[in-house]
Design a protein around this motif. Structure first.
Motif, short mmCIF file in Angstrom:
data_model
loop_
_atom_site.label_atom_id
_atom_site.label_comp_id
_atom_site.label_asym_id
_atom_site.label_seq_id
_atom_site.Cartn_x
_atom_site.Cartn_y
_atom_site.Cartn_z
N SER A 35 0.85 -1.19 0.00
CA SER A 35 0.00 0.00 0.00
C SER A 35 0.88 1.24 0.00
O SER A 35 1.70 1.41 0.90
N THR A 37 -0.20 4.10 0.55
CA THR A 37 -0.80 5.05 1.49
C THR A 37 -0.34 4.76 2.92
O THR A 37 0.07 5.66 3.64
N THR A 38 -0.38 3.48 3.30
CA THR A 38 0.01 3.12 4.66
C THR A 38 1.48 2.70 4.75
O THR A 38 1.97 2.44 5.83
#
Ligand SMILES: [Ca+2]
Ligand SMILES: [Ca+2]
Ligand SMILES: [Ca+2]
Ligand SMILES: [Ca+2]
Length: 268
Positions: A35, A37-38
């Protein structure tokens, strides 16, 4: 990202090793990031994620600096006799230590996780010519050093100024080999909690034999990175820090084979 540069390096690495590692040392983290984003990584890659939340006055713990000094995510894995390390940071790798600016530190390994850092992997700022501060000029890019002398940052773990508990850059040491290190010098967006922020990546691999050379015996260890100010530091604890059963079996078989040959020779 500099795809044109990274492809030939990857091709070369694959040709030499003949093994598709989980982390390709090419300055591009997309092949193993799950991910963006994370900052979550594929299974088997240990990670520490400390994305600055933009709260407060740029405070990063233990120092300040906001995104420009954010040590965001550090990764490690051990595979086929090699240690792989990757770093994502908001800190520009070509920053030189001067005035209120602080250059990138080196990667420090603490065998036994007891606060003493026995191995250093050097990052050499390509902008660091003779005029640059000595702290940015030491050693060669990717050089692996034992008996390291560390410069220490401005901050301690408890936030006290000049507590100097964090190894920043190598000042000296005994060079025992080289890591293969690729740094993405061109900042990219599209990662982390704040996708417009600019990020830089470091990826590297080194043979575990260099860790043994520096006194490692298979014990647990930490990997540490920070800038020369130590405004933001990050630690990761790699998984599986033991020799792989396959390599032990092969080594044992080889030694037994040698012993057998020696016995036959003696009998004759
Ligand atoms: Ca990569
Ligand atoms: Ca961040
Ligand atoms: Ca130690
Ligand atoms: Ca360095």
């Amino acid at each position: 990202m500099k795809k044109t540069n990274s492809l030939p390096i990857f091709a070369l690495g694959a040709a030499i090793s003949g093994h598709a590692y989980a982390i390709h040392v090419d300055g591009n983290i997309n092949e193993w990031l799950v991910s963006n984003t994370t900052w979550a990584a594929k299974a088997g890659i240990e990670s520490t994620v400390e994305d600055w939340t933009r709260t407060g006055n740029g405070y990063l713990n233990p120092g300040y600096g906001g995104q420009a000094y954010d040590a965001e995510a550090l990764y490690a894995t051990i595979e086929s006799g090699k240690l792989f390390i990757a770093l994502a940071t908001g800190h520009n790798p070509q920053t030189l230590t001067s005035g209120n600016n602080y250059g990138a530190g080196d990667f420090a390994i603490d065998f036994g996780k007891n606060g003493s850092y026995e191995l250093g992997i050097n990052y050499l700022n390509p902008s660091a010519t003779q005029a640059a501060a000595a702290i940015d000029r030491f050693g060669v890019q990717g050089g692996v050093y034992k008996n390291p002398i560390w410069a220490l940052g401005l901050w301690g773990d408890n936030g006290a100024y000049k507590k100097s508990e964090h190894p920043t850059s190598l000042l000296d040491g005994t060079k025992i080999g080289d890591a293969f290190m690729v740094v993405n010098y061109v900042g990219v967006t599209g990662y982390g909690q704040y996708q417009t922020d600019v990020h830089y990546f470091y990826e590297m691999s080194l043979d575990l034999s260099l860790l043994y050379n520096a006194g490692w015996d298979g014990m647990a260890f930490n990997i540490h990175w920070t800038e020369n100010c130590a405004n933001d530091s990050i630690l990761v604890d790699p998984p599986g820090a033991v020799p792989e059963p396959g390599s032990i079996a092969l080594l044992t078989a080889g030694l037994l084979g040698l012993a057998g040959m020696r016995r036959r020779k003696t009998a004759r």
